[in-house]
Design a protein around this motif. Structure first.
Motif, mmCIF file in Angstrom:
data_model
loop_
_atom_site.group_PDB
_atom_site.id
_atom_site.type_symbol
_atom_site.label_atom_id
_atom_site.label_comp_id
_atom_site.label_asym_id
_atom_site.label_seq_id
_atom_site.Cartn_x
_atom_site.Cartn_y
_atom_site.Cartn_z
ATOM 1 N N PHE A 37 0.836 -1.196 0.000
ATOM 2 C CA PHE A 37 0.000 0.000 0.000
ATOM 3 C C PHE A 37 0.878 1.256 0.000
ATOM 4 C CE2 PHE A 37 -3.879 -2.079 2.309
ATOM 5 C CZ PHE A 37 -4.109 -2.846 1.177
ATOM 6 N N VAL A 38 1.918 1.241 0.833
ATOM 7 C CA VAL A 38 2.830 2.386 0.896
ATOM 8 C C VAL A 38 3.464 2.632 -0.468
ATOM 9 C CG1 VAL A 38 4.990 3.220 1.893
ATOM 10 C CG2 VAL A 38 3.303 2.107 3.354
ATOM 11 N N ALA A 39 3.883 1.535 -1.136
ATOM 12 C CA ALA A 39 4.542 1.679 -2.430
ATOM 13 C C ALA A 39 3.584 2.121 -3.524
ATOM 14 C CB ALA A 39 5.204 0.352 -2.814
ATOM 15 N N HIS A 40 2.314 1.748 -3.411
ATOM 16 C CA HIS A 40 1.364 2.030 -4.483
ATOM 17 C C HIS A 40 0.589 3.333 -4.292
ATOM 18 C CE1 HIS A 40 1.201 -2.604 -5.171
ATOM 19 N NE2 HIS A 40 2.255 -2.040 -5.731
ATOM 20 N N ILE A 41 0.265 3.642 -3.023
ATOM 21 C CA ILE A 41 -0.579 4.816 -2.798
ATOM 22 C C ILE A 41 -0.180 5.537 -1.521
ATOM 23 C CG2 ILE A 41 -2.389 3.622 -1.476
ATOM 24 C CD1 ILE A 41 -4.427 5.227 -3.246
ATOM 25 N N GLY A 42 1.088 5.418 -1.148
ATOM 26 C CA GLY A 42 1.582 6.127 0.019
ATOM 27 C C GLY A 42 1.678 7.621 -0.217
ATOM 28 N N LEU A 60 10.876 2.546 4.017
ATOM 29 C CA LEU A 60 10.594 1.256 4.629
ATOM 30 C C LEU A 60 9.840 0.325 3.682
ATOM 31 C CD1 LEU A 60 9.478 2.273 8.244
ATOM 32 C CD2 LEU A 60 11.696 1.388 7.527
ATOM 33 N N GLY A 61 8.928 0.887 2.899
ATOM 34 C CA GLY A 61 8.050 0.051 2.091
ATOM 35 C C GLY A 61 8.515 -0.223 0.681
ATOM 36 N N ASN A 62 9.064 0.749 0.002
ATOM 37 C CA ASN A 62 9.391 0.609 -1.412
ATOM 38 C C ASN A 62 10.449 -0.462 -1.637
ATOM 39 O OD1 ASN A 62 7.588 2.627 -1.944
ATOM 40 N ND2 ASN A 62 9.119 4.209 -2.357
ATOM 41 N N GLY A 63 10.123 -1.415 -2.468
ATOM 42 C CA GLY A 63 11.049 -2.489 -2.756
ATOM 43 C C GLY A 63 11.039 -3.582 -1.708
ATOM 44 N N HIS A 64 11.113 -3.204 -0.432
ATOM 45 C CA HIS A 64 11.174 -4.191 0.637
ATOM 46 C C HIS A 64 9.889 -5.019 0.727
ATOM 47 C CE1 HIS A 64 14.211 -1.177 2.163
ATOM 48 N NE2 HIS A 64 14.905 -2.290 2.109
ATOM 49 N N VAL A 346 -6.838 -9.274 -1.098
ATOM 50 C CA VAL A 346 -6.572 -7.865 -0.797
ATOM 51 C C VAL A 346 -5.727 -7.226 -1.892
ATOM 52 C CG1 VAL A 346 -5.478 -6.283 0.837
ATOM 53 C CG2 VAL A 346 -6.789 -8.228 1.686
ATOM 54 N N TYR A 347 -4.729 -7.950 -2.384
ATOM 55 C CA TYR A 347 -3.851 -7.418 -3.429
ATOM 56 C C TYR A 347 -4.643 -7.069 -4.685
ATOM 57 C CZ TYR A 347 0.016 -7.169 -6.777
ATOM 58 O OH TYR A 347 0.896 -6.758 -7.751
ATOM 59 N N VAL A 348 -5.480 -7.992 -5.135
ATOM 60 C CA VAL A 348 -6.266 -7.747 -6.351
ATOM 61 C C VAL A 348 -7.283 -6.640 -6.117
ATOM 62 C CG1 VAL A 348 -7.904 -8.765 -7.974
ATOM 63 C CG2 VAL A 348 -5.935 -10.104 -7.187
ATOM 64 N N ALA A 349 -7.946 -6.667 -4.955
ATOM 65 C CA ALA A 349 -8.954 -5.655 -4.648
ATOM 66 C C ALA A 349 -8.343 -4.260 -4.596
ATOM 67 C CB ALA A 349 -9.649 -5.982 -3.330
ATOM 68 N N GLN A 350 -7.153 -4.130 -3.989
ATOM 69 C CA GLN A 350 -6.541 -2.810 -3.902
ATOM 70 C C GLN A 350 -6.111 -2.323 -5.274
ATOM 71 O OE1 GLN A 350 -2.842 -1.719 -3.469
ATOM 72 N NE2 GLN A 350 -1.975 -3.617 -4.251
ATOM 73 N N GLY A 351 -5.714 -3.227 -6.179
ATOM 74 C CA GLY A 351 -5.354 -2.814 -7.525
ATOM 75 C C GLY A 351 -6.541 -2.239 -8.277
ATOM 76 N N PHE A 376 -7.092 2.675 2.793
ATOM 77 C CA PHE A 376 -6.864 1.320 2.297
ATOM 78 C C PHE A 376 -6.468 0.385 3.442
ATOM 79 C CE2 PHE A 376 -7.432 2.969 -1.739
ATOM 80 C CZ PHE A 376 -7.163 2.055 -2.758
ATOM 81 N N ALA A 377 -5.570 0.861 4.313
ATOM 82 C CA ALA A 377 -5.103 0.022 5.414
ATOM 83 C C ALA A 377 -6.242 -0.303 6.380
ATOM 84 C CB ALA A 377 -3.961 0.715 6.151
ATOM 85 N N LEU A 378 -7.024 0.715 6.748
ATOM 86 C CA LEU A 378 -8.108 0.505 7.710
ATOM 87 C C LEU A 378 -9.172 -0.430 7.148
ATOM 88 C CD1 LEU A 378 -9.334 1.206 10.436
ATOM 89 C CD2 LEU A 378 -10.433 3.197 9.365
ATOM 90 N N VAL A 379 -9.576 -0.210 5.912
ATOM 91 C CA VAL A 379 -10.608 -1.062 5.302
ATOM 92 C C VAL A 379 -10.117 -2.505 5.219
ATOM 93 C CG1 VAL A 379 -11.856 -1.549 3.162
ATOM 94 C CG2 VAL A 379 -11.744 0.789 4.029
#
Length: 414
Positions: A37-42, A60-64, A346-351, A376-379
Motif C-alpha cells: 500500500f505504501v509503495a502504491h498509494i503512500g 521502509l516500504g518501497n522495494g522491501h 486484498v492485493y487484487v482488490a486494492q489494484g 486502504f489500510a483501515l478497510v
C-alpha cells in the motif's frame, strides 16, 4: 498459495500429526501487504515533495514489501509441501500439480490486472514463473538451496546487465498483458519482460524464492531457528547496505556515477532532495545499462546484488520477529494476520480500487496525500478481521485452493 500456505496435504504419507498454521508467517505477509500500500498509494507517491514522515515510510516500504512477499512465497511453497517434514510419494506429486495449477491461475490473473491498467507494477505473472521454476528445487536440502541462492544473487544481476546491454529494445519495468500475446513480436517482448527486464524479472528475483524455500524447510517453531533467522537477517542486511556504501564512497562508485547525478541535479533541487536519493527512487526492476557502476547501488527495484542481500536480510529479520510475535501477541495482531491470510484477495482488490480512485480523484488526492493509505489500510484490516474468523479463506484463496486441489486429486491417483 501465492500469498498463503496450507499446512495439511490432501493425502498424508506419514502418521505425523497435522501442525497448526503459523500465525507469524501470516503476520509477516500482512506487513508486506501494508508495505505494498505504501509503495502504491503512500503519501510520497501521491505527493513526491511531501518529505518527512512520508519519505521515511516510503524508504521502509518501497522495494522491501515486494521482496518480503517473494521470500514468503518460497516459505509458503515449503509449508505446502510439508515444511521441515517434506512430503514424499503421492502427496508430493499432488503438491507439484497444485503448485502448477495455482501458477496458471496467478499468471492469468496478473495479465488481467495489467490489461485493466491498474496503476501499479503487477507481480502475479512473475510469481507464477517463480513457482514453476521452484518445482525442481522442492526436494533440495536447505543448505544447498542457500548456496544456489547466494550464487544466483551474485551472478544474476551481472548477467542481466550484460544481456540487457547486448539486447536492443529494453523494456524497463512493467508486466505482461493479454494484448502482449496478439503478435510474435509483442509476445517476445513480454517474455523478455518476465525473464529479464520487467518490474520483477526472474533472473534477479529467484534468489528470494529460493531463500524462502530453504527457510520454510526449517523448524520455524524452534526458538533457536528463529534467533538464527533474526541474526542472519540483520547481518545480511548490514552486508548488503554496507557493501554498497563502501563500493560507492570508498572504491570509486560515486565518481563513476557523477555524470548521471549531475544530470539529475536540477530535478533533485526542485524536489529538495539529494541527486543520489532521486536516483534511488527511479528503479523499475533492473539497473540501467549506461554504466556498470549502477550495479553498486542498493536501491528499491534496482535488481543489484547489494539490493538482493540487503532486502533478503530485512525480510528474514521481519519474519523472525513476526514468528515470535505470533506466539505471544497473536490476538493483538489478529487483524494483521488476517490480512496476510487473505493477501491475494486484498492485493487484487486494492489494484482495482486504486484504478478507480486514480481515474476519478487523482488530482484531488494531492491535497490529502495520507488519506488513501490510511483508508486502504483501515478497510483491509477491518474487512479481513471480520471475514477470516467466520468464513476462513478469502474469495480468491478459495478459488485457488478448490481448483488446485480438485485438479491434483483428478490427475494424480494412488
Amino acid at each position: 498459495m501465492l500469498f498463503t500456505h496450507d499446512n495439511a496435504p490432501t493425502v498424508r504419507m506419514t502418521a505425523a500429526p497435522a501442525r497448526t498454521r503459523l500465525d507469524g508467517v501470516d503476520m509477516a505477509r500482512g506487513l508486506a501487504v501494508l508495505g505494498m500500500f505504501v509503495a502504491h498509494i503512500g503519501p510520497a507517491v501521491i505527493n513526491p515533495t511531501a518529505g518527512g514522515a512520508a519519505d521515511f515510510l516510503a524508504m521502509l516500504g518501497n522495494g522491501h514489501a515486494s521482496i518480503l512477499f517473494a521470500t514468503l512465497a518460497g516459505v509458503s511453497l515449503a509449508l505446502l509441501t510439508g515444511g521441515d517434514r517434506l512430503h514424499q510419494g503421492l502427496a508430493l506429486r499432488r503438491d507439484r500439480v497444485r503448485i502448477g495449477v495455482r501458477a496458471v491461475i496467478l499468471f492469468v490473473l496478473g495479465m488481467a490486472m495489467t490489461e485493466l491498467g491498474v496503476p501499479m507494477m503487477v507481480i502475479l505473472s512473475f510469481y507464477a514463473l517463480y513457482f514453476l521454476l521452484a518445482l525442481p528445487f522442492l526436494r533440495v536440502r536447505p543448505a544447498v538451496l542457500l548456496v544456489v541462492a547466494a550464487v544466483w544473487a551474485v551472478v544474476g544481476p551481472v548477467a542481466s546487465f550484460f544481456l540487457r546491454t547486448a539486447i536492443s529494445g529494453e523494456t524497463a519495468g512493467g508486466a505482461l498483458a493479454f494484448t502482449d500475446l496478439t503478435s510474435l513480436s509483442t509476445a517476445g517482448a513480454g517474455i523478455q519482460r518476465l525473464l529479464l527486464d520487467g518490474a520483477y524479472p526472474v533472473l534477479t528475483w529467484m534468489p528470494f524464492v529460493l531463500v524462502g524455500l530453504a527457510v520454510g524447510r526449517l523448524d520455524l517453531r524452534s526458538t533457536a531457528v528463529r534467533l538464527r533467522l533474526l541474526v542472519s537477517g540483520v547481518v545480511l542486511a548490514v552486508v548488503g547496505a554496507g557493501g554498497s556504501w563502501l563500493a560507492l564512497n570508498v572504491f570509486g562508485g560515486m565518481r563513476a556515477l557523477q555524470p548521471v547525478l549531475e544530470a539529475l541535479r536540477p530535478i533533485a533541487e526542485q524536489m529538495g532532495k539529494d541527486p543520489l536519493d532521486v536516483l534511488q527512487m527511479t528503479g523499475f526492476g533492473t539497473a540501467p545499462t549506461t554504466t556498470p557502476a549502477f550495479l553498486l547501488i542498493n536501491a528499491p527495484h534496482s535488481g543489484t546484488s547489494f539490493e538482493i542481500a540487503a532486502s533478503t536480510g530485512a525480510a528474514l529479520a521481519v519474519l523472525a520477529v513476526c514468528l515470535f510475535a505470533g506466539d505471544h501477541l497473536g490476538k493483538l495482531f489478529a487483524p494483521l494476520s488476517a490480512v496476510g491470510a487473505l493477501a491475494l484477495t486484498v492485493y487484487v482488490a486494492q489494484g482495482v480500487a486504486l484504478k478507480i480512485l486514480m481515474d476519478s480523484a487523482g488530482e484531488a488526492l494531492m491535497a490529502q496525500p495520507w488519506l488513501p493509505l490510511l483508508g486502504f489500510a483501515l478497510v483491509s484490516l477491518v474487512f479481513c478481521a471480520l471475514w477470516r474468523p467466520f468464513l476462513g479463506r478469502g474469495p480468491l484463496e478459495r478459488v485457488m485452493h478448490w481448483t488446485s486441489t480438485k485438479t491434483s486429486n483428478a490427475l494424480v491417483r494412488a
